[in-house]
Design an enzyme around this catalytic site. Structure first.
Site, PDB file in Angstrom:
ATOM      1  N   ASN A  11      28.872  45.371 184.293  1.00 55.22           N
ATOM      2  CA  ASN A  11      27.469  45.312 183.894  1.00 55.22           C
ATOM      3  C   ASN A  11      27.002  43.863 184.061  1.00 55.22           C
ATOM      4  O   ASN A  11      27.372  43.007 183.261  1.00 55.22           O
ATOM      5  CB  ASN A  11      27.362  45.766 182.428  1.00 55.22           C
ATOM      6  CG  ASN A  11      25.978  45.562 181.845  1.00 55.22           C
ATOM      7  OD1 ASN A  11      25.020  45.280 182.561  1.00 55.22           O
ATOM      8  ND2 ASN A  11      25.871  45.702 180.529  1.00 55.22           N
ATOM      9  N   LYS A  13      24.107  42.741 183.639  1.00 52.65           N
ATOM     10  CA  LYS A  13      22.980  42.427 182.760  1.00 52.65           C
ATOM     11  C   LYS A  13      21.872  41.729 183.578  1.00 52.65           C
ATOM     12  O   LYS A  13      21.712  42.054 184.747  1.00 52.65           O
ATOM     13  CB  LYS A  13      23.446  41.596 181.558  1.00 52.65           C
ATOM     14  CG  LYS A  13      24.641  42.277 180.860  1.00 52.65           C
ATOM     15  CD  LYS A  13      25.010  41.694 179.544  1.00 52.65           C
ATOM     16  CE  LYS A  13      26.208  42.468 178.978  1.00 52.65           C
ATOM     17  NZ  LYS A  13      26.599  42.010 177.670  1.00 52.65           N
ATOM     18  N   HIS A  95      22.941  50.836 175.863  1.00 55.11           N
ATOM     19  CA  HIS A  95      23.697  49.607 175.619  1.00 55.11           C
ATOM     20  C   HIS A  95      23.191  48.975 174.313  1.00 55.11           C
ATOM     21  O   HIS A  95      22.002  49.045 174.012  1.00 55.11           O
ATOM     22  CB  HIS A  95      23.515  48.636 176.797  1.00 55.11           C
ATOM     23  CG  HIS A  95      24.433  47.459 176.702  1.00 55.11           C
ATOM     24  ND1 HIS A  95      24.170  46.392 175.882  1.00 55.11           N
ATOM     25  CD2 HIS A  95      25.625  47.205 177.300  1.00 55.11           C
ATOM     26  CE1 HIS A  95      25.172  45.516 175.983  1.00 55.11           C
ATOM     27  NE2 HIS A  95      26.062  45.985 176.847  1.00 55.11           N
ATOM     28  N   GLU A  97      22.491  46.071 173.529  1.00 60.75           N
ATOM     29  CA  GLU A  97      21.390  45.120 173.687  1.00 60.75           C
ATOM     30  C   GLU A  97      20.059  45.864 173.761  1.00 60.75           C
ATOM     31  O   GLU A  97      19.038  45.393 173.242  1.00 60.75           O
ATOM     32  CB  GLU A  97      21.630  44.248 174.932  1.00 60.75           C
ATOM     33  CG  GLU A  97      22.747  43.230 174.665  1.00 60.75           C
ATOM     34  CD  GLU A  97      23.546  42.816 175.874  1.00 60.75           C
ATOM     35  OE1 GLU A  97      23.116  43.050 177.017  1.00 60.75           O
ATOM     36  OE2 GLU A  97      24.642  42.248 175.672  1.00 60.75           O
ATOM     37  N   GLU A 165      31.627  50.160 172.625  1.00 62.39           N
ATOM     38  CA  GLU A 165      31.437  48.711 172.696  1.00 62.39           C
ATOM     39  C   GLU A 165      31.052  48.184 171.310  1.00 62.39           C
ATOM     40  O   GLU A 165      29.866  48.207 170.938  1.00 62.39           O
ATOM     41  CB  GLU A 165      30.315  48.372 173.683  1.00 62.39           C
ATOM     42  CG  GLU A 165      30.595  48.824 175.094  1.00 62.39           C
ATOM     43  CD  GLU A 165      29.809  47.995 176.103  1.00 62.39           C
ATOM     44  OE1 GLU A 165      30.430  47.356 176.938  1.00 62.39           O
ATOM     45  OE2 GLU A 165      28.568  47.980 176.006  1.00 62.39           O
ATOM     46  N   GLY A 171      30.394  39.703 174.489  1.00 58.18           N
ATOM     47  CA  GLY A 171      30.057  38.330 174.836  1.00 58.18           C
ATOM     48  C   GLY A 171      30.560  37.287 173.849  1.00 58.18           C
ATOM     49  O   GLY A 171      30.153  36.132 173.902  1.00 58.18           O
ATOM     50  N   SER A 211      34.143  41.847 175.700  1.00 52.88           N
ATOM     51  CA  SER A 211      35.080  40.744 175.958  1.00 52.88           C
ATOM     52  C   SER A 211      36.351  41.175 176.681  1.00 52.88           C
ATOM     53  O   SER A 211      37.427  40.627 176.435  1.00 52.88           O
ATOM     54  CB  SER A 211      35.417  40.002 174.654  1.00 52.88           C
ATOM     55  OG  SER A 211      34.249  39.394 174.129  1.00 52.88           O
TER      56      SER A 211
HETATM   57  P1  PGA Z   1      31.113  41.362 177.767  1.00 52.56           P
HETATM   58  O1  PGA Z   1      29.969  42.471 177.736  1.00 52.56           O
HETATM   59  O2  PGA Z   1      32.232  41.897 178.627  1.00 52.56           O
HETATM   60  O3  PGA Z   1      30.456  40.141 178.359  1.00 52.56           O
HETATM   61  O4  PGA Z   1      31.569  41.154 176.353  1.00 52.56           O
HETATM   62  C1  PGA Z   1      30.292  43.830 177.697  1.00 52.56           C
HETATM   63  C2  PGA Z   1      29.048  44.657 177.753  1.00 52.56           C
HETATM   64  O5  PGA Z   1      28.020  44.274 177.180  1.00 52.56           O
HETATM   65  O6  PGA Z   1      29.048  45.731 178.373  1.00 52.56           O
END
Ligand code: PGA
Length: 248
Positions: A11, A13, A95, A97, A165, A171, A211
């Site tokens: 992803n 983003k 997601h 976010e 997740e 992140g 992560s």
């Molecule tokens: P990350 O994000 O691997 O940077 O922690 C995962 C995600 O948001 O799908």
């Protein structure tokens, strides 16, 4: 009962430009063995260029969100049909976010999943608890409620995956223990079996995200009921993403 084919999806983003298509090419060139299905989900504007660059490649292209309607007065939004026409085969939905920043609810995510199926896109439906919810001992209740609410019955007999997740792991460099991941994945599996029956409920990959990096991928990808990974930051560089895929 055969285990689902794992899916490892990147992803990007809101990152990347046309120059980053070179990373997608490098992923394609480095993917071998075929133990997993591999996908990259760039910003929507890069989907046409990436799908052209990956013509004939095993690497699939996905989107990061879609609207629930096929067309209409929705300024700034993109319909699932448009993403499919641009070259997407999958779409990430719900997601954290989007749930946090745009107030997306389970009900909305379920509507988007129906739209994705209508357009022939394979949904990756995300769920996950916040740190407060985990600390309060509510992680399993939160996640199973999200799975129940975000998965429409139209998913029956259609390909899709669920991505667990934990919001606090995205992140941050933090990851749950393997036991914590396995506990949540088992709970998600139970909901899928309850909803879609033993065979079909067992056939859906349950991805872990948050992560994931080359150094922890092997342990995470071999945990019970982990059917792949949804990778954010570490999917932006081909070498890191290939390192994660190699952990399978
Ligand atoms: P990350 O994000 O691997 O940077 O922690 C995962 C995600 O948001 O799908």
């Amino acid at each position: 009962m055969t285990a689902p084919t794992p899916l490892i999806a990147g992803n990007w983003k809101m990152n990347g430009s046309l120059a980053a298509i070179a990373e997608a090419r490098a992923v394609s060139a480095g993917v071998g063995g075929g133990k997993a299905r591999v996908a990259l989900c760039p910003p929507a504007t890069l989907i046409p260029a990436m799908s052209t660059a990956l013509t004939g490649s095993a690497v699939l292209v996905g989107a990061q969100d879609c609207h629930w309607e096929a067309s209409g007065a929705f300024t700034g939004d993109i319909a699932a049909e448009m993403l499919a026409e641009a070259g997407a085969a999958l779409v990430i939905l719900g997601h954290s976010e989007r749930r946090a920043v745009y107030d997306e609810t389970d009900e909305l995510v379920a509507r988007k999943a129906v739209a994705a199926l209508r357009a022939g896109l394979e949904p990756i439906i995300c769920v996950g608890e916040t740190l407060e919810q985990r600390k309060a001992g509510d992680a399993l209740d939160v996640v199973t409620a999200q799975v129940r609410g975000s998965l429409p019955r139209e998913l029956e007999r259609r390909p899709y995956s669920v991505a667990y997740e934990p919001v606090w792991a995205i992140g941050t460099g933090l990851t749950p223990t393997t036991a914590e991941i396995e506990e949540v994945h088992a709970a998600i599996r139970a909901v899928l079996v309850d909803r879609f029956g033993a065979d079909e409920g067992a056939a859906t990959p349950i991805l872990y995200g948050g992560s994931v990096k080359p150094s922890n991928a092997q342990e995470i990808l071999h945990a019970a009921e982990v059917g792949g990974a949804l990778v954010g930051g570490a999917s932006l560089k081909a070498a890191d993403f290939l390192g994660i895929i190699g952990g399978l």
